[in-house]
Design a protein around this motif. Structure first.
Motif, PDB file in Angstrom:
ATOM      1  N   ILE A 127       0.832  -1.204   0.000  1.00 28.32           N
ATOM      2  CA  ILE A 127       0.000   0.000   0.000  1.00 28.32           C
ATOM      3  C   ILE A 127       0.865   1.251   0.000  1.00 28.32           C
ATOM      4  CG2 ILE A 127      -1.626   1.331   1.419  1.00 28.32           C
ATOM      5  CD1 ILE A 127      -2.796  -1.457   2.257  1.00 28.32           C
ATOM      6  N   ASN A 128       1.916   1.247   0.789  1.00 30.42           N
ATOM      7  CA  ASN A 128       2.820   2.387   0.840  1.00 30.42           C
ATOM      8  C   ASN A 128       3.473   2.634  -0.521  1.00 30.42           C
ATOM      9  OD1 ASN A 128       4.251   4.511   2.209  1.00 30.42           O
ATOM     10  ND2 ASN A 128       6.056   3.191   2.139  1.00 30.42           N
ATOM     11  N   ALA A 129       3.907   1.582  -1.188  1.00 25.97           N
ATOM     12  CA  ALA A 129       4.526   1.729  -2.498  1.00 25.97           C
ATOM     13  C   ALA A 129       3.530   2.291  -3.516  1.00 25.97           C
ATOM     14  CB  ALA A 129       5.083   0.396  -2.980  1.00 25.97           C
ATOM     15  N   MET A 130       2.272   1.846  -3.449  1.00 27.35           N
ATOM     16  CA  MET A 130       1.260   2.385  -4.368  1.00 27.35           C
ATOM     17  C   MET A 130       1.008   3.862  -4.095  1.00 27.35           C
ATOM     18  SD  MET A 130      -1.574  -0.462  -5.256  1.00 27.35           S
ATOM     19  CE  MET A 130      -1.936  -0.919  -3.591  1.00 27.35           C
ATOM     20  N   ARG A 131       0.989   4.250  -2.836  1.00 27.11           N
ATOM     21  CA  ARG A 131       0.805   5.673  -2.500  1.00 27.11           C
ATOM     22  C   ARG A 131       1.964   6.506  -3.014  1.00 27.11           C
ATOM     23  NH1 ARG A 131      -1.358   4.694   3.601  1.00 27.11           N
ATOM     24  NH2 ARG A 131      -3.505   4.241   3.047  1.00 27.11           N
ATOM     25  N   LEU A 132       3.178   5.993  -2.855  1.00 19.17           N
ATOM     26  CA  LEU A 132       4.341   6.709  -3.365  1.00 19.17           C
ATOM     27  C   LEU A 132       4.292   6.825  -4.887  1.00 19.17           C
ATOM     28  CD1 LEU A 132       7.084   5.156  -1.073  1.00 19.17           C
ATOM     29  CD2 LEU A 132       6.263   7.515  -1.018  1.00 19.17           C
ATOM     30  N   LEU A 133       3.868   5.761  -5.537  1.00 19.65           N
ATOM     31  CA  LEU A 133       3.745   5.775  -6.991  1.00 19.65           C
ATOM     32  C   LEU A 133       2.704   6.802  -7.427  1.00 19.65           C
ATOM     33  CD1 LEU A 133       4.381   4.594  -9.781  1.00 19.65           C
ATOM     34  CD2 LEU A 133       2.754   2.769  -9.295  1.00 19.65           C
ATOM     35  N   GLN A 134       1.569   6.822  -6.772  1.00 17.12           N
ATOM     36  CA  GLN A 134       0.521   7.774  -7.123  1.00 17.12           C
ATOM     37  C   GLN A 134       0.951   9.212  -6.842  1.00 17.12           C
ATOM     38  OE1 GLN A 134      -2.594   6.020  -4.799  1.00 17.12           O
ATOM     39  NE2 GLN A 134      -3.450   4.919  -6.547  1.00 17.12           N
ATOM     40  N   ALA A 135       1.790   9.415  -5.852  1.00 16.82           N
ATOM     41  CA  ALA A 135       2.275  10.753  -5.537  1.00 16.82           C
ATOM     42  C   ALA A 135       3.180  11.311  -6.630  1.00 16.82           C
ATOM     43  CB  ALA A 135       3.006  10.749  -4.202  1.00 16.82           C
ATOM     44  N   LEU A 136       3.718  10.448  -7.472  1.00 15.44           N
ATOM     45  CA  LEU A 136       4.582  10.893  -8.563  1.00 15.44           C
ATOM     46  C   LEU A 136       3.794  11.296  -9.811  1.00 15.44           C
ATOM     47  CD1 LEU A 136       7.436   8.240  -8.343  1.00 15.44           C
ATOM     48  CD2 LEU A 136       7.456  10.598  -7.520  1.00 15.44           C
ATOM     49  N   SER A 137       2.483  11.262  -9.738  1.00 13.76           N
ATOM     50  CA  SER A 137       1.634  11.598 -10.880  1.00 13.76           C
ATOM     51  C   SER A 137       1.899  13.023 -11.338  1.00 13.76           C
ATOM     52  CB  SER A 137       0.154  11.442 -10.513  1.00 13.76           C
ATOM     53  OG  SER A 137      -0.651  11.962 -11.537  1.00 13.76           O
ATOM     54  N   PRO A 138       2.024  13.239 -12.665  1.00 10.91           N
ATOM     55  CA  PRO A 138       2.243  14.599 -13.167  1.00 10.91           C
ATOM     56  C   PRO A 138       1.006  15.475 -13.014  1.00 10.91           C
ATOM     57  CG  PRO A 138       1.896  13.100 -14.989  1.00 10.91           C
ATOM     58  CD  PRO A 138       1.960  12.262 -13.738  1.00 10.91           C
ATOM     59  N   ASN A 139      -0.141  14.875 -12.717  1.00  7.78           N
ATOM     60  CA  ASN A 139      -1.374  15.636 -12.578  1.00  7.78           C
ATOM     61  C   ASN A 139      -1.582  16.177 -11.171  1.00  7.78           C
ATOM     62  OD1 ASN A 139      -1.970  15.154 -15.246  1.00  7.78           O
ATOM     63  ND2 ASN A 139      -3.059  13.272 -14.789  1.00  7.78           N
ATOM     64  N   LEU A 140      -0.757  15.737 -10.245  1.00  7.03           N
ATOM     65  CA  LEU A 140      -0.847  16.273  -8.886  1.00  7.03           C
ATOM     66  C   LEU A 140       0.029  17.509  -8.796  1.00  7.03           C
ATOM     67  CD1 LEU A 140      -0.563  13.074  -6.680  1.00  7.03           C
ATOM     68  CD2 LEU A 140      -2.603  14.372  -7.209  1.00  7.03           C
ATOM     69  N   SER A 141      -0.542  18.575  -8.423  1.00  9.99           N
ATOM     70  CA  SER A 141       0.247  19.793  -8.285  1.00  9.99           C
ATOM     71  C   SER A 141      -0.339  20.639  -7.178  1.00  9.99           C
ATOM     72  CB  SER A 141       0.278  20.578  -9.601  1.00  9.99           C
ATOM     73  OG  SER A 141      -1.027  20.969  -9.964  1.00  9.99           O
ATOM     74  N   VAL A 142       0.461  21.529  -6.688  1.00 13.61           N
ATOM     75  CA  VAL A 142       0.025  22.436  -5.648  1.00 13.61           C
ATOM     76  C   VAL A 142       0.059  23.849  -6.239  1.00 13.61           C
ATOM     77  CG1 VAL A 142       0.574  23.369  -3.362  1.00 13.61           C
ATOM     78  CG2 VAL A 142       0.962  20.951  -3.857  1.00 13.61           C
ATOM     79  N   GLU A 143      -0.999  24.545  -6.036  1.00 18.43           N
ATOM     80  CA  GLU A 143      -1.087  25.900  -6.551  1.00 18.43           C
ATOM     81  C   GLU A 143      -1.015  26.863  -5.396  1.00 18.43           C
ATOM     82  OE1 GLU A 143      -4.318  28.611  -8.893  1.00 18.43           O
ATOM     83  OE2 GLU A 143      -4.234  26.481  -9.317  1.00 18.43           O
ATOM     84  N   LEU A 144      -0.129  27.834  -5.498  1.00 16.05           N
ATOM     85  CA  LEU A 144      -0.016  28.850  -4.462  1.00 16.05           C
ATOM     86  C   LEU A 144      -1.026  29.948  -4.737  1.00 16.05           C
ATOM     87  CD1 LEU A 144       3.860  29.100  -4.265  1.00 16.05           C
ATOM     88  CD2 LEU A 144       2.337  27.928  -2.697  1.00 16.05           C
ATOM     89  N   LEU A 145      -1.687  30.388  -3.706  1.00 14.61           N
ATOM     90  CA  LEU A 145      -2.691  31.439  -3.861  1.00 14.61           C
ATOM     91  C   LEU A 145      -2.099  32.794  -3.613  1.00 14.61           C
ATOM     92  CD1 LEU A 145      -5.713  29.784  -2.097  1.00 14.61           C
ATOM     93  CD2 LEU A 145      -5.268  29.918  -4.531  1.00 14.61           C
TER      94      LEU A 145
END
Length: 145
Positions: A127-145
């Motif tokens: 489960i941890n490895a899958m979470r780490l893999l999903q965290a590398l998705s190019p679609n996940l980003s953080v936008e600063l306001l």
């Protein structure tokens, strides 16, 4: 040698590749035996190892079906590491459950408790490895306001 100190079988002679689907990488029974300390009693059973790897591969692929890991390109090296860890860890957990059914009754209670602990450990690793893999998705980003 494996973790129990017993010599291992010739990994090249028992290696079977489990093909990926083009997007996800292929898996190897020799890699599984060597890196995940597969018990000697299972190391020579290629068909069993292939079955466990295919089941784990299918489960992980189903869990990742909604995750966009890349934008149509193959997985990068870091993603392959996490994907392999997720699949091999899940297969190791499932292999430990198989071992419970093959133990003798006098040892069953002690072995079942340690195997359950190991099963839970390897499930968490997957489960941890899958979470780490999903965290590398190019679609996940953080936008600063």
């Amino acid at each position: 040698m494996n973790l129990s100190g017993m010599p291992q079988a010739d990994l090249q002679s028992i290696n079977v590749d489990v093909p990926g689907n083009g997007y996800y990488p292929a898996l190897s029974t020799a890699y599984f035996i060597e890196h995940y300390a597969v018990a000697q009693e299972y190391a020579s059973k290629s068909a069993l190892l292939v079955e466990k790897l295919k089941r784990a591969q299918t489960e992980v692929n189903q869990e990742l079906v909604s995750a966009v890991l890349t934008n149509g390109t193959p997985l990068n090296a870091q993603q392959i590491i996490f994907y392999n860890d997720a699949v091999y860890s899940k297969a190791k957990a499932n292999l430990l459950v198989s071992k419970l059914g093959s133990t003798h009754r006098e040892n069953a209670t002690a072995q079942s408790q340690s195997a359950i602990d190991n099963f839970e450990h390897w499930q968490r690793e997957s489960i941890n490895a899958m979470r780490l893999l999903q965290a590398l998705s190019p679609n996940l980003s953080v936008e600063l306001l």
